[in-house]
Design a protein around this motif. Structure first.
Motif, PDB file in Angstrom:
ATOM      1  N   PRO A  99     -56.681 -51.526  36.972  1.00 45.04           N
ATOM      2  CA  PRO A  99     -57.254 -50.322  36.343  1.00 45.04           C
ATOM      3  C   PRO A  99     -58.631 -49.986  36.906  1.00 45.04           C
ATOM      4  CG  PRO A  99     -57.400 -52.198  34.858  1.00 45.04           C
ATOM      5  CD  PRO A  99     -56.560 -52.645  36.012  1.00 45.04           C
ATOM      6  N   HIS A 100     -58.909 -48.679  36.980  1.00 45.19           N
ATOM      7  CA  HIS A 100     -60.234 -48.218  37.383  1.00 45.19           C
ATOM      8  C   HIS A 100     -61.250 -48.500  36.279  1.00 45.19           C
ATOM      9  CE1 HIS A 100     -59.005 -45.911  41.003  1.00 45.19           C
ATOM     10  NE2 HIS A 100     -57.885 -45.721  40.330  1.00 45.19           N
ATOM     11  N   ARG A 101     -62.490 -48.627  36.685  1.00 40.61           N
ATOM     12  CA  ARG A 101     -63.567 -48.769  35.703  1.00 40.61           C
ATOM     13  C   ARG A 101     -64.084 -47.390  35.317  1.00 40.61           C
ATOM     14  NH1 ARG A 101     -65.909 -53.539  34.529  1.00 40.61           N
ATOM     15  NH2 ARG A 101     -67.711 -52.370  33.758  1.00 40.61           N
ATOM     16  N   THR A 102     -64.058 -47.081  34.019  1.00 38.58           N
ATOM     17  CA  THR A 102     -64.594 -45.811  33.528  1.00 38.58           C
ATOM     18  C   THR A 102     -66.114 -45.851  33.474  1.00 38.58           C
ATOM     19  OG1 THR A 102     -62.595 -45.495  32.201  1.00 38.58           O
ATOM     20  CG2 THR A 102     -64.514 -44.139  31.652  1.00 38.58           C
ATOM     21  N   ALA A 137     -71.602 -50.702  30.109  1.00 39.27           N
ATOM     22  CA  ALA A 137     -70.321 -50.514  29.427  1.00 39.27           C
ATOM     23  C   ALA A 137     -70.346 -51.193  28.060  1.00 39.27           C
ATOM     24  CB  ALA A 137     -69.194 -51.093  30.268  1.00 39.27           C
ATOM     25  N   TYR A 195     -65.111 -52.254  25.785  1.00 35.42           N
ATOM     26  CA  TYR A 195     -64.497 -51.796  27.022  1.00 35.42           C
ATOM     27  C   TYR A 195     -64.411 -52.927  28.037  1.00 35.42           C
ATOM     28  CZ  TYR A 195     -63.767 -49.364  31.406  1.00 35.42           C
ATOM     29  OH  TYR A 195     -63.257 -48.974  32.619  1.00 35.42           O
ATOM     30  N   GLU A 196     -65.470 -53.729  28.145  1.00 34.07           N
ATOM     31  CA  GLU A 196     -65.448 -54.862  29.069  1.00 34.07           C
ATOM     32  C   GLU A 196     -64.312 -55.822  28.737  1.00 34.07           C
ATOM     33  OE1 GLU A 196     -66.913 -55.344  31.730  1.00 34.07           O
ATOM     34  OE2 GLU A 196     -68.704 -54.102  31.782  1.00 34.07           O
ATOM     35  N   MET A 215     -61.502 -55.100  27.093  1.00 35.04           N
ATOM     36  CA  MET A 215     -60.208 -54.466  27.388  1.00 35.04           C
ATOM     37  C   MET A 215     -59.940 -54.432  28.894  1.00 35.04           C
ATOM     38  SD  MET A 215     -59.007 -50.539  26.639  1.00 35.04           S
ATOM     39  CE  MET A 215     -60.163 -49.954  27.889  1.00 35.04           C
ATOM     40  N   HIS A 216     -60.952 -54.079  29.666  1.00 33.87           N
ATOM     41  CA  HIS A 216     -60.782 -53.996  31.119  1.00 33.87           C
ATOM     42  C   HIS A 216     -60.454 -55.364  31.705  1.00 33.87           C
ATOM     43  CE1 HIS A 216     -61.426 -52.460  35.180  1.00 33.87           C
ATOM     44  NE2 HIS A 216     -62.095 -53.572  35.425  1.00 33.87           N
ATOM     45  N   GLU A 217     -61.131 -56.401  31.241  1.00 32.82           N
ATOM     46  CA  GLU A 217     -60.874 -57.739  31.750  1.00 32.82           C
ATOM     47  C   GLU A 217     -59.458 -58.192  31.393  1.00 32.82           C
ATOM     48  OE1 GLU A 217     -61.973 -61.261  33.804  1.00 32.82           O
ATOM     49  OE2 GLU A 217     -62.775 -59.218  33.721  1.00 32.82           O
ATOM     50  N   GLN A 236     -56.806 -56.244  30.911  1.00 33.80           N
ATOM     51  CA  GLN A 236     -55.857 -55.502  31.738  1.00 33.80           C
ATOM     52  C   GLN A 236     -55.860 -56.023  33.185  1.00 33.80           C
ATOM     53  OE1 GLN A 236     -57.201 -51.472  31.284  1.00 33.80           O
ATOM     54  NE2 GLN A 236     -56.049 -51.128  29.391  1.00 33.80           N
ATOM     55  N   ARG A 237     -57.028 -56.337  33.685  1.00 31.30           N
ATOM     56  CA  ARG A 237     -57.129 -56.844  35.047  1.00 31.30           C
ATOM     57  C   ARG A 237     -56.425 -58.190  35.199  1.00 31.30           C
ATOM     58  NH1 ARG A 237     -59.893 -60.259  37.984  1.00 31.30           N
ATOM     59  NH2 ARG A 237     -60.982 -61.026  36.140  1.00 31.30           N
TER      60      ARG A 237
END
Length: 281
Positions: free
Chosen positions: A203-206, A211, A215-216, A218-220, A222-223
């Motif tokens: 996923p791209h970082r918004t 941040a 969000y950090e 969730m992003h981690e 998903q990554r």
């Protein structure tokens, strides 16, 4: 492979005017089975031609010529996906994955090679931006279990992964073929839009900075979920690199495409035999 080699050999004998009939004269001391064994030992263990010549009791030039004849035949066999079924082109692999509703995984791998001679044109194009070493790069495609299905011809080390994928026509094959998913790393993010979402990347970082904590997290998450699915291709590449010929190549760079594809075909045959519960040949 024996009949293919014999046909190729007879074609070479008949390719120019001869004083003797084809088949006349001295016979081969180095039979095809020994030629095949010499090529396999060279690929698997990186044994030098001098050592192989001592083992088989022939001249070094005979070993070099024999390996040069057998290696392209091994590369042309393609990758085995089932008994009696081989895939030789990227189009066949994409069609197979789409029909069988499997997920494919792609990644690039590099093989270190000798530095081109000083003063040679385009000497720096073999320098990899990732490893800062002279290398050639191949695109590897596996299924969801990490079994090797395709290895592309090699490109110089400065070629980006997405550039190699485009040159192989991956985007067009995915757009025109059945719907399927291909997992890729962040270097292929533009391919996702070009293929209608068939290529899945991290996923791209918004938020670029500052941040929020949620969000950090969730992003981690998903990554890591994407990486855990992609790890199978790294296992497939590791099995390829177990063959000494792909650990580091000290010979001519012109032979690397045949070497990579020959090893991929041999490894896929072994993986398919193990997958079906039989002893590999």
């Amino acid at each position: 492979m024996g009949p293919l080699w014999q046909e190729q050999h007879q074609g070479r004998l008949a390719a120019w005017p001869r004083r003797r009939a084809v088949g006349a004269g001295a016979k081969h001391r180095f039979v095809f089975v020994d030629r095949l064994l010499a090529a396999l030992v060279n690929l698997r263990h990186g044994t030098t031609h001098d050592v192989l010549a001592c083992w088989f009791g022939v001249d070094r030039s005979t070993i070099t010529r024999a390996i040069g004849e057998v290696r392209p035949l091994l590369a042309q066999r393609g990758c085995t996906v089932a008994r009696g079924m081989r895939l030789r082109t990227l189009a066949e692999v994409i069609e197979h994955l789409g029909v069988s509703e499997q997920t494919g995984i792609i990644d690039g791998t590099e093989v270190r090679v000798r530095r081109p001679a000083a003063g040679r044109k385009d000497r720096d194009k073999f320098v990899s931006g990732k490893t800062k070493q002279n290398a050639v790069k191949s695109m590897v495609l596996t299924d969801g279990e990490g079994r090797v299905l395709f290895c592309s011809p090699v490109r110089p080390g400065n070629c980006a992964d997405i550039t190699q994928a485009r040159q192989l026509g991956l985007a067009k094959l995915l757009a025109e073929g059945p719907f399927m998913e291909i997992l890729a790393d962040a270097g292929n993010q533009e391919m996702g839009a070009q293929t209608g979402g068939r290529v899945l990347t991290p996923p791209h970082r918004t938020f670029k900075k500052d941040a929020p904590a949620w969000y950090e997290e969730m992003h981690e998450r998903q990554r890591k979920a994407h990486s855990s699915r992609r790890i199978r291709v790294e296992h497939g590449i590791a099995h390829l690199k177990n063959w000494r010929a792909l650990a580091r190549h000290l010979g001519r760079r012109e032979h690397m495409s045949d070497i990579v594809q020959a090893v991929a075909g041999l490894l896929s045959h072994q993986q398919t035999a193990i997958h079906h519960g039989s002893r590999p040949a």
